[in-house]
Design a protein around this motif. Structure first.
Motif, short mmCIF file in Angstrom:
data_model
loop_
_atom_site.label_atom_id
_atom_site.label_comp_id
_atom_site.label_asym_id
_atom_site.label_seq_id
_atom_site.Cartn_x
_atom_site.Cartn_y
_atom_site.Cartn_z
N ARG A 142 30.66 114.56 52.97
CA ARG A 142 30.75 113.65 54.09
C ARG A 142 31.51 114.50 55.17
O ARG A 142 32.20 115.28 55.07
CB ARG A 142 31.96 112.70 53.47
CG ARG A 142 33.22 112.90 53.26
CD ARG A 142 34.18 111.77 52.70
NE ARG A 142 34.26 110.65 53.60
CZ ARG A 142 34.46 109.43 53.13
NH1 ARG A 142 34.80 109.37 52.04
NH2 ARG A 142 34.55 108.37 53.84
N LEU A 143 30.75 114.00 56.25
CA LEU A 143 31.38 114.43 57.52
C LEU A 143 32.32 113.13 58.14
O LEU A 143 32.00 112.24 58.71
CB LEU A 143 30.47 114.51 58.62
CG LEU A 143 29.33 115.54 58.30
CD1 LEU A 143 28.40 115.45 59.21
CD2 LEU A 143 29.96 117.04 58.18
N LYS A 144 33.68 113.49 57.78
CA LYS A 144 34.54 112.42 58.03
C LYS A 144 34.54 111.96 59.42
O LYS A 144 34.68 110.70 59.76
CB LYS A 144 36.05 112.73 57.39
CG LYS A 144 37.22 111.73 57.41
CD LYS A 144 38.26 112.11 56.64
CE LYS A 144 38.86 113.24 57.48
NZ LYS A 144 40.21 113.61 56.73
N ASP A 145 34.93 112.92 60.47
CA ASP A 145 34.86 112.52 61.91
C ASP A 145 33.76 111.54 62.51
O ASP A 145 33.87 110.89 63.28
CB ASP A 145 35.32 113.65 62.82
CG ASP A 145 36.54 114.29 62.39
OD1 ASP A 145 36.70 115.48 62.78
OD2 ASP A 145 37.22 113.68 61.74
N ALA A 146 32.52 111.82 61.49
CA ALA A 146 31.49 111.02 61.99
C ALA A 146 30.84 109.87 61.31
O ALA A 146 30.05 109.38 61.30
CB ALA A 146 30.13 112.41 62.28
N ASN A 147 31.87 109.73 60.35
CA ASN A 147 31.55 108.70 59.32
C ASN A 147 30.16 108.96 58.50
O ASN A 147 29.42 107.72 58.45
CB ASN A 147 31.60 107.26 60.03
CG ASN A 147 33.24 107.06 60.55
OD1 ASN A 147 34.21 107.83 60.19
ND2 ASN A 147 33.22 106.14 61.42
N ILE A 148 29.78 109.95 58.10
CA ILE A 148 28.54 110.12 57.61
C ILE A 148 28.61 110.76 56.02
O ILE A 148 29.48 111.52 56.06
CB ILE A 148 27.66 111.10 58.56
CG1 ILE A 148 27.36 110.39 59.76
CG2 ILE A 148 26.27 111.56 57.84
CD1 ILE A 148 26.50 111.33 60.92
N LEU A 149 27.83 110.10 55.22
CA LEU A 149 27.91 110.36 53.95
C LEU A 149 26.63 111.10 53.79
O LEU A 149 25.39 110.63 54.12
CB LEU A 149 28.09 109.39 53.21
CG LEU A 149 28.19 109.57 51.64
CD1 LEU A 149 29.38 110.27 51.25
CD2 LEU A 149 28.11 108.17 50.71
#
Length: 124
Positions: free
Chosen positions: A72-79
């Motif tokens: 996941r890219l936490k800062d971009a809210n992408i899984l």
């Protein structure tokens, strides 16, 4: 309210790779455990992989261990779900889910509150 939108190439040859993505948005979104689930025609939805809010801890179904990677890219809210060594049995609709209310890193679909619409994966 939380919106989850899956995307990714829909088909691959056996032995090939695909990468699925899920974008989370909405005023109700908070970093939380997220997961990928699959559902083949005529079968129940089942857990594929789950990842903690921090991205540090993961859990995989035995059938995909060593082949799939959840991140996941936490800062971009992408899984993401990187799928390698694909098999025809991997063909299914894949859903991302968020807000686990069950055990830590649960792979039980009933533990999750929010769901995307799904994206089809076909392996031939």
């Amino acid at each position: 309210e939380v919106q989850l939108v899956e995307s990714g190439p829909g088909s691959a040859l056996a032995g090939g790779s695909l990468r699925l993505s899920c974008a989370a948005s909405g005023a109700g979104y908070r970093p939380t455990t997220m997961g990928w689930f699959s559902q083949a025609p005529g079968k129940e939805r089942e857990g594929v992989a789950a990842i903690s809010a921090s991205g540090v801890s993961t859990n995989y179904a035995d059938s995909v261990k060593g082949r799939f990677t959840i991140s996941r890219l936490k800062d971009a809210n992408i899984l993401h779900l990187q799928m390698n060594g694909l098999k025809p049995d991997d063909s299914a609709m894949y859903y991302c889910a968020a807000w686990n209310t069950g055990p830590c890193l649960s792979l039980d679909p009933s533990s999750y509150r929010d769901w995307g619409q799904g994206t089809q994966v076909t392996v031939s």
